[in-house]
Enzyme design. Structure first.
Site, PDB file in Angstrom:
ATOM      1  N   ASN A   1       0.853  -1.184   0.000  1.00 26.80           N
ATOM      2  CA  ASN A   1       0.000   0.000   0.000  1.00 26.80           C
ATOM      3  C   ASN A   1       0.891   1.236   0.000  1.00 26.80           C
ATOM      4  O   ASN A   1       1.394   1.662   1.040  1.00 26.80           O
ATOM      5  CB  ASN A   1      -0.904  -0.013   1.238  1.00 26.80           C
ATOM      6  CG  ASN A   1      -1.942   1.102   1.207  1.00 26.80           C
ATOM      7  OD1 ASN A   1      -1.906   1.969   0.328  1.00 26.80           O
ATOM      8  ND2 ASN A   1      -2.871   1.077   2.144  1.00 26.80           N
TER       9      ASN A   1
ATOM     10  N   ASN B   1      -6.042   6.410  -1.374  1.00 24.60           N
ATOM     11  CA  ASN B   1      -6.956   5.820  -2.360  1.00 24.60           C
ATOM     12  C   ASN B   1      -7.467   4.445  -1.927  1.00 24.60           C
ATOM     13  O   ASN B   1      -8.009   3.707  -2.741  1.00 24.60           O
ATOM     14  CB  ASN B   1      -6.282   5.724  -3.736  1.00 24.60           C
ATOM     15  CG  ASN B   1      -5.066   4.788  -3.741  1.00 24.60           C
ATOM     16  OD1 ASN B   1      -4.850   4.019  -2.819  1.00 24.60           O
ATOM     17  ND2 ASN B   1      -4.267   4.876  -4.802  1.00 24.60           N
ATOM     18  N   ASP B   2      -7.314   4.097  -0.664  1.00 25.10           N
ATOM     19  CA  ASP B   2      -7.754   2.778  -0.194  1.00 25.10           C
ATOM     20  C   ASP B   2      -9.242   2.562  -0.464  1.00 25.10           C
ATOM     21  O   ASP B   2      -9.673   1.459  -0.797  1.00 25.10           O
ATOM     22  CB  ASP B   2      -7.478   2.618   1.302  1.00 25.10           C
ATOM     23  CG  ASP B   2      -5.993   2.479   1.590  1.00 25.10           C
ATOM     24  OD1 ASP B   2      -5.204   2.445   0.631  1.00 25.10           O
ATOM     25  OD2 ASP B   2      -5.630   2.395   2.775  1.00 25.10           O
TER      26      ASP B   2
ATOM     27  N   GLY C   1      -6.049  -2.484   0.235  1.00 29.98           N
ATOM     28  CA  GLY C   1      -5.420  -1.190   0.007  1.00 29.98           C
ATOM     29  C   GLY C   1      -4.143  -1.190  -0.804  1.00 29.98           C
ATOM     30  O   GLY C   1      -3.568  -0.131  -1.059  1.00 29.98           O
TER      31      GLY C   1
ATOM     32  N   ASP D   1      -1.697  -1.057  -3.969  1.00 36.02           N
ATOM     33  CA  ASP D   1      -1.919  -0.197  -5.139  1.00 36.02           C
ATOM     34  C   ASP D   1      -0.677  -0.134  -6.027  1.00 36.02           C
ATOM     35  O   ASP D   1       0.352  -0.757  -5.741  1.00 36.02           O
ATOM     36  CB  ASP D   1      -2.345   1.204  -4.710  1.00 36.02           C
ATOM     37  CG  ASP D   1      -1.439   1.817  -3.646  1.00 36.02           C
ATOM     38  OD1 ASP D   1      -0.216   1.540  -3.690  1.00 36.02           O
ATOM     39  OD2 ASP D   1      -1.940   2.550  -2.772  1.00 36.02           O
TER      40      ASP D   1
ATOM     41  N   ASP E   1      -6.614 -14.521 -19.150  1.00 35.76           N
ATOM     42  CA  ASP E   1      -7.359 -15.336 -18.193  1.00 35.76           C
ATOM     43  C   ASP E   1      -8.339 -16.263 -18.922  1.00 35.76           C
ATOM     44  O   ASP E   1      -8.917 -15.889 -19.944  1.00 35.76           O
ATOM     45  CB  ASP E   1      -8.124 -14.389 -17.251  1.00 35.76           C
ATOM     46  CG  ASP E   1      -8.856 -15.108 -16.149  1.00 35.76           C
ATOM     47  OD1 ASP E   1      -8.193 -15.762 -15.324  1.00 35.76           O
ATOM     48  OD2 ASP E   1     -10.101 -15.026 -16.109  1.00 35.76           O
TER      49      ASP E   1
ATOM     50  N   GLU F   1      -4.087 -18.831 -20.150  1.00 38.95           N
ATOM     51  CA  GLU F   1      -4.409 -19.797 -19.094  1.00 38.95           C
ATOM     52  C   GLU F   1      -5.255 -20.910 -19.699  1.00 38.95           C
ATOM     53  O   GLU F   1      -6.415 -20.711 -20.042  1.00 38.95           O
ATOM     54  CB  GLU F   1      -5.174 -19.123 -17.954  1.00 38.95           C
ATOM     55  CG  GLU F   1      -5.502 -20.088 -16.832  1.00 38.95           C
ATOM     56  CD  GLU F   1      -6.485 -19.533 -15.814  1.00 38.95           C
ATOM     57  OE1 GLU F   1      -6.419 -19.935 -14.642  1.00 38.95           O
ATOM     58  OE2 GLU F   1      -7.336 -18.699 -16.202  1.00 38.95           O
TER      59      GLU F   1
END
Length: 586
Positions: free
Chosen positions: A100, A105-106, A125, A127, A293, A322
């Site tokens: 974090n 910006n959490d 949190g 980032d 993905d 994947e």
């Protein structure tokens, strides 16, 4: 760009009722859908100069709305960018759980879920700034490429931290930072000669995506009469010539989860949208690769078009898909130019796939101490005997774990000797080695018992309130513990050695059938050779050097890069129980 045709999506209340003109540009086609809020404008960009034009919406000849639209200058030699390859070591992080760097910006006013670090499935949190702040740690460790799970906005009301249910494909989630922060991450990595890989999701979006809330067309997503229908997850139906249509449809068109609407890539408007979006991110953020993905859940013909379009723009780029299957032929089906796929008249154009069969072997074979026909190190040997199935066995991602699997150190109950054998294999065999964040300090996690949050714990020291900081050496107060240091120092040593070993990057693999649960193989080219020995037995084992003459050739000494000791390889020598050796031959 290689492809000069551009599709511009315009959205607004009853927008389709207007006539459209673009200053100085001929519009080739305007597509309207059953939703009056959408217009799709197709233009030819050949010969177009950079700059801003106006898209004018007119009613009865009068302009009622004018929208500026910018054509940007490409980075010089952008099309020639080189993607990740087998000279790299890839490090996988979950950004919410890594560090974090900006607590402001959490939580964010424009996103629903707020920070709650006490909730294993909540937002914690982490980032982009936290990643940037610790790039020096990754560089020092020996990492050369970073794969981050998705950073795009995911506005689900709960369990949004993994960010695979994206609500805006053009916006970084504000709890991670801004689009400019993402660009800065790539820039700072490139200064350190490191590569950035975006986790791109083609199969599904999030239920809160603004286009899902107001579908451009009914077939933009796969819809079922009964409402939600989960995928049967049977990817074999994609190539099983005996598969029923209902089962094939159940795999491709079923939803991955309730919050993840299944996208219909066979819709040409949607396909064009995700092709252009992917290319936009490559140009905007200066990316070095994609990990895609759930690649094999997509409409297979459409995802091949998506992949081909990107690789035509960037011939030296790399994309790893994947394909979570447990059979080499089934995985190989999905790699570009597969002879297996050709039987089905199919080419995915996907350069790289993930070696899930090796992962399957790794989580079992180091528990098997005795040498048996199908147990122990023979599982590693057998995995590579099937390399003939792959068009490019060196462009395969090899790994011991990721964000969807139990932690390797949990599986082997914090046995550092096993971790060292695992890392020896991952970092010296063919392919592209990938580490999962925290494995290098012995982090634990069991999703079967404690849920996904347990394998996605916060990296200690990534938060200012953490009492211990595993980003720092054990010699520093509150740094790594002695146990963490053992894992870290081994990982650092082997990764940094690997950086300068072309024979390991691109050389040939010569392997010998394991005897007494000892696996021996060589990585070599015309200039150098590396001998790798993994003794997975409970006893010290003496090697019969004569048996390995084919690999040893005229070399006489091997420097074990793990212990920094020299070994006379002209005579038989012993390998301690449950250890590995990496011998630079001289």
């Amino acid at each position: 760009m290689h492809n000069k045709e551009l599709q511009i999506l315009c959205y607004g209340k009853n927008l389709s009722k207007y006539d459209v003109a673009i200053d100085g540009i001929t519009i080739n086609k305007i597509t309207k859908t059953e939703n009056p809020n959408y217009l799709f404008i197709t233009i030819d960009t050949k010969g177009m100069k950079a700059g801003t034009v106006s898209i004018n919406f007119k009613e009865k000849g009068e302009v009622v709305l004018s929208q500026p639209y910018e054509f940007k200058i490409r980075k010089e030699n952008s099309a020639k960018r080189k993607g990740f390859d087998s000279s790299d070591v890839m490090y996988l992080i979950m950004p919410d759980r890594f560090a974090n760097g900006d607590s402001s910006n959490d939580s964010h006013k424009n996103t629903t879920e707020k920070v709650n670090r006490s909730n294993p499935g909540g937002r914690h949190g982490g980032d982009i700034k936290g990643i940037i702040d610790h790039l020096s740690y990754l560089k020092d460790l020996g990492v050369t490429a970073l794969w981050s799970t998705p950073l795009l906005e995911d506005n689900e009301p709960a369990y949004s931290y993994h960010t695979y249910a994206q609500s805006d494909l053009y916006r970084i989630d504000p709890r991670y930072g801004t689009n400019n922060d993402y660009r800065r991450l790539a820039s700072e990595m490139h200064k350190l000669d490191m590569k950035l890989i975006m986790d791109y999701v083609t199969n599904h979006w999030g239920s809160k995506h603004w286009m899902i809330q107001d579908l451009p067309t009914k077939d933009w997503i796969h819809q079922w009469p009964e409402g939600f229908k989960r995928s049967n997850y049977r990817m074999t139906t994609q190539f099983d010539k005996n598969a029923s249509q209902v089962d094939r449809k159940g795999c491709m068109d079923g939803w991955f989860d309730t919050t993840m609407p299944d996208m219909n890539q066979s819709n040409p408007l949607l396909l064009k949208y995700i092709i252009q979006n992917a290319i936009w991110w490559i140009e905007y953020a200066d990316l070095d690769g994609f990990r895609v993905d759930t690649y094999s859940y997509n409409d297979k013909k459409a995802i091949a078009k998506w992949t081909k379009a990107i690789m035509e723009e960037y011939p030296n780029f790399n994309i790893v898909g994947e394909v979570w299957m447990h059979n080499q032929s089934q995985i190989a089906y999905w790699q570009k130019d597969s002879k297996i796929g050709a039987i089905d008249h199919y080419n995915s154009y996907l350069p790289s796939v993930m070696d899930f069969t090796l992962h399957d072997a790794i989580i079992e074979m180091f528990k098997e101490d005795k040498s048996e026909w199908s147990k122990g190190m023979i599982k590693a040997y057998d995995n590579f005997t099937n390399d003939f199935l792959y068009p490019d066995s060196n462009n395969i991602l090899v790994f011991a774990g990721n964000h969807d699997t139990n932690r390797i150190n949990e599986i082997y109950q914090e046995n550092s000797n096993v971790y060292k054998m695992v890392m020896t294999l991952i970092c010296t065999t063919r392919g592209i080695p990938q580490l999962y964040y925290g494995d290098e300090i012995g982090m634990l996690g069991n999703r079967d018992k404690n849920g996904d949050g347990d394998i996605r714990k916060d990296f200690p020291g990534g938060w200012i309130e953490d009492s211990k900081n595993a980003f720092l050496s054990s010699e520093i107060k509150n740094g790594r513990t002695i146990n963490q240091e053992e894992y870290h120092s081994f990982t650092k040593k082997i990764l940094n050695w690997r950086k300068n070993k072309p024979s390991v990057h691109k050389g040939k693999l010569l392997q010998f059938i394991p005897f007494d649960n000892v696996y021996v193989y060589f990585r070599y080219d015309d200039k150098e050779s590396v001998m790798v020995i993994i003794n997975n037995s409970l006893k010290d084992q003496k090697l019969d050097v004569a048996r390995f003459k084919e690999g040893i050739k005229n070399y006489s000494v091997g420097t074990d890069i793990i212990t920094d000791s020299n070994i006379d390889i002209t005579e038989d020598f012993s390998v301690p129980a449950k250890t590995s050796m990496i011998l630079d031959l001289k």
